[in-house]
Scaffold this motif. Structure first.
Motif, PDB file in Angstrom:
ATOM      1  N   ALA A  94       0.828  -1.209   0.000  1.00  0.00           N
ATOM      2  CA  ALA A  94       0.000   0.000   0.000  1.00  0.00           C
ATOM      3  C   ALA A  94       0.862   1.259   0.000  1.00  0.00           C
ATOM      4  O   ALA A  94       0.580   2.223  -0.723  1.00  0.00           O
ATOM      5  N   VAL A  95       1.934   1.258   0.772  1.00  0.00           N
ATOM      6  CA  VAL A  95       2.842   2.418   0.821  1.00  0.00           C
ATOM      7  C   VAL A  95       3.514   2.614  -0.542  1.00  0.00           C
ATOM      8  O   VAL A  95       3.594   3.740  -1.047  1.00  0.00           O
ATOM      9  N   ALA A  96       3.994   1.523  -1.140  1.00  0.00           N
ATOM     10  CA  ALA A  96       4.656   1.621  -2.446  1.00  0.00           C
ATOM     11  C   ALA A  96       3.696   2.137  -3.516  1.00  0.00           C
ATOM     12  O   ALA A  96       4.070   2.984  -4.335  1.00  0.00           O
ATOM     13  N   LEU A  97       2.468   1.651  -3.514  1.00  0.00           N
ATOM     14  CA  LEU A  97       1.479   2.120  -4.486  1.00  0.00           C
ATOM     15  C   LEU A  97       1.126   3.589  -4.247  1.00  0.00           C
ATOM     16  O   LEU A  97       0.961   4.352  -5.199  1.00  0.00           O
ATOM     17  N   ASN A  98       1.022   3.972  -3.002  1.00  0.00           N
ATOM     18  CA  ASN A  98       0.736   5.364  -2.660  1.00  0.00           C
ATOM     19  C   ASN A  98       1.857   6.275  -3.146  1.00  0.00           C
ATOM     20  O   ASN A  98       1.604   7.359  -3.668  1.00  0.00           O
ATOM     21  N   GLU A  99       3.104   5.839  -3.009  1.00  0.00           N
ATOM     22  CA  GLU A  99       4.240   6.626  -3.480  1.00  0.00           C
ATOM     23  C   GLU A  99       4.244   6.782  -4.999  1.00  0.00           C
ATOM     24  O   GLU A  99       4.757   7.759  -5.528  1.00  0.00           O
ATOM     25  N   MET A 100       3.659   5.812  -5.705  1.00  0.00           N
ATOM     26  CA  MET A 100       3.555   5.901  -7.163  1.00  0.00           C
ATOM     27  C   MET A 100       2.365   6.757  -7.601  1.00  0.00           C
ATOM     28  O   MET A 100       2.167   6.971  -8.789  1.00  0.00           O
ATOM     29  N   GLY A 101       1.546   7.200  -6.644  1.00  0.00           N
ATOM     30  CA  GLY A 101       0.430   8.074  -6.978  1.00  0.00           C
ATOM     31  C   GLY A 101      -0.933   7.417  -7.017  1.00  0.00           C
ATOM     32  O   GLY A 101      -1.912   8.029  -7.449  1.00  0.00           O
ATOM     33  N   PHE A 102      -1.024   6.177  -6.571  1.00  0.00           N
ATOM     34  CA  PHE A 102      -2.312   5.495  -6.553  1.00  0.00           C
ATOM     35  C   PHE A 102      -3.102   5.924  -5.326  1.00  0.00           C
ATOM     36  O   PHE A 102      -2.567   6.027  -4.229  1.00  0.00           O
ATOM     37  N   GLN A 103      -4.399   6.157  -5.515  1.00  0.00           N
ATOM     38  CA  GLN A 103      -5.303   6.536  -4.434  1.00  0.00           C
ATOM     39  C   GLN A 103      -6.279   5.381  -4.192  1.00  0.00           C
ATOM     40  O   GLN A 103      -6.420   4.496  -5.020  1.00  0.00           O
ATOM     41  N   ASP A 104      -6.974   5.405  -3.097  1.00  0.00           N
ATOM     42  CA  ASP A 104      -7.986   4.383  -2.781  1.00  0.00           C
ATOM     43  C   ASP A 104      -7.432   2.967  -2.939  1.00  0.00           C
ATOM     44  O   ASP A 104      -8.058   2.094  -3.541  1.00  0.00           O
ATOM     45  N   ILE A 105      -6.261   2.743  -2.406  1.00  0.00           N
ATOM     46  CA  ILE A 105      -5.580   1.458  -2.542  1.00  0.00           C
ATOM     47  C   ILE A 105      -6.362   0.372  -1.802  1.00  0.00           C
ATOM     48  O   ILE A 105      -6.734   0.528  -0.651  1.00  0.00           O
ATOM     49  N   GLY A 106      -6.615  -0.724  -2.508  1.00  0.00           N
ATOM     50  CA  GLY A 106      -7.344  -1.845  -1.932  1.00  0.00           C
ATOM     51  C   GLY A 106      -8.850  -1.745  -2.064  1.00  0.00           C
ATOM     52  O   GLY A 106      -9.570  -2.640  -1.650  1.00  0.00           O
ATOM     53  N   LYS A 107      -9.342  -0.670  -2.648  1.00  0.00           N
ATOM     54  CA  LYS A 107     -10.789  -0.501  -2.806  1.00  0.00           C
ATOM     55  C   LYS A 107     -11.313  -1.163  -4.079  1.00  0.00           C
ATOM     56  O   LYS A 107     -12.500  -1.366  -4.222  1.00  0.00           O
ATOM     57  N   SER A 108     -10.413  -1.464  -5.014  1.00  0.00           N
ATOM     58  CA  SER A 108     -10.829  -2.021  -6.288  1.00  0.00           C
ATOM     59  C   SER A 108      -9.712  -2.889  -6.867  1.00  0.00           C
ATOM     60  O   SER A 108      -8.534  -2.608  -6.659  1.00  0.00           O
TER      61      SER A 108
END
Length: 185
Positions: A94-108
Motif C-alpha cells: 500500500a505504501v509503495a502504491l501510494n508513493e507511485m500516486g495510486f489513491q484508494d488502494i485496496g478498494k478495487s
C-alpha cells in the motif's frame, strides 16, 4: 448466496480445471485464448492477405464458445457475484502504491489510475495500450501461445517449452512489477 460471493476453494476449482483439461486432451484439443484472435482474423478474411490466417477456422468453433463463456462469465462474476469488500494488501504494498500516486488502494481490483477512462484516453494511457498490445501480440506469436495456453494446456500435458514459457512469464511479470511499472507511474 454467501458461497457464491466468496472465491471457490482450491479443492473445487482445481479439479474442475483438471476435468476440463482431461476432456480437451481426450478430444485432442488445446486450450488458449490467443488462438481465438487468429480465428477471428480468419473469419474476417485476413487469410486473403496473410497466409498465417488462411486455415479452416470452422474447426475452431468450440474455442470461440470458450471466449464467449469467458466474457459472459466475467460479466456475471463482476456485476452479480462480486463481494464488495476491500482487498487486504500488505502495508508495504500500500505504501509503495501510494508513493507511485495510486489513491484508494485496496478498494478495487482495477485502479482508476490505470483503468479509468481518463487514464485510458490520455496520451500516456493510449501509449501503454498500444505498446503493451504490440508486445503481447508479438510475444504470443513468438512464444507459440499465451499464458493460459502454456500454463494450463502445456503444463498439464508436460510440455517442456510450456514450462520454459511459464517461467519466462513469471520473470517478465516480476521485472514489470518491480522495475518498469515504477518508472511509468
Amino acid at each position: 448466496m454467501e458461497i457464491l460471493l466468496s472465491p471457490w476453494p482450491w479443492y473445487v476449482s482445481g479439479p474442475l480445471i483438471a476435468l476440463v483439461m482431461a476432456l480437451l486432451i481426450y478430444f485432442s484439443k488445446t486450450f488458449g485464448m490467443s488462438s481465438n484472435l487468429r480465428t477471428l482474423c480468419a473469419i474476417g478474411g485476413a487469410g486473403k492477405k496473410v497466409p498465417f490466417f488462411k486455415f479452416d477456422w470452422r474447426s475452431q468453433w468450440w474455442n470461440l464458445i470458450v471466449v464467449t463463456g469467458a466474457v459472459i462469465g466475467g460479466y456475471i462474476a463482476h456485476f452479480l457475484l462480486s463481494n464488495p469488500t476491500d482487498i487486504d494488501l500488505s502495508t508495504s504494498t500500500a505504501v509503495a502504491l501510494n508513493e507511485m500516486g495510486f489513491q484508494d488502494i485496496g478498494k478495487s481490483l482495477l485502479p482508476n489510475e490505470i483503468y479509468g477512462w481518463d487514464a485510458v484516453l490520455s496520451v500516456k494511457g493510449l501509449s501503454i495500450l498500444i505498446i503493451g498490445g504490440f508486445l503481447v501480440g508479438f510475444g504470443t506469436r513468438y512464444g507459440g501461445g499465451c499464458t493460459s495456453g502454456h500454463a494450463i494446456t502445456g503444463l498439464s500435458s508436460l510440455q517442456r517449452p510450456s514450462l520454459i514459457a511459464v517461467i519466462g512469464f513469471f520473470i517478465g511479470g516480476l521485472i514489470m512489477t518491480h522495475f518498469i511499472l515504477p518508472l511509468i507511474f
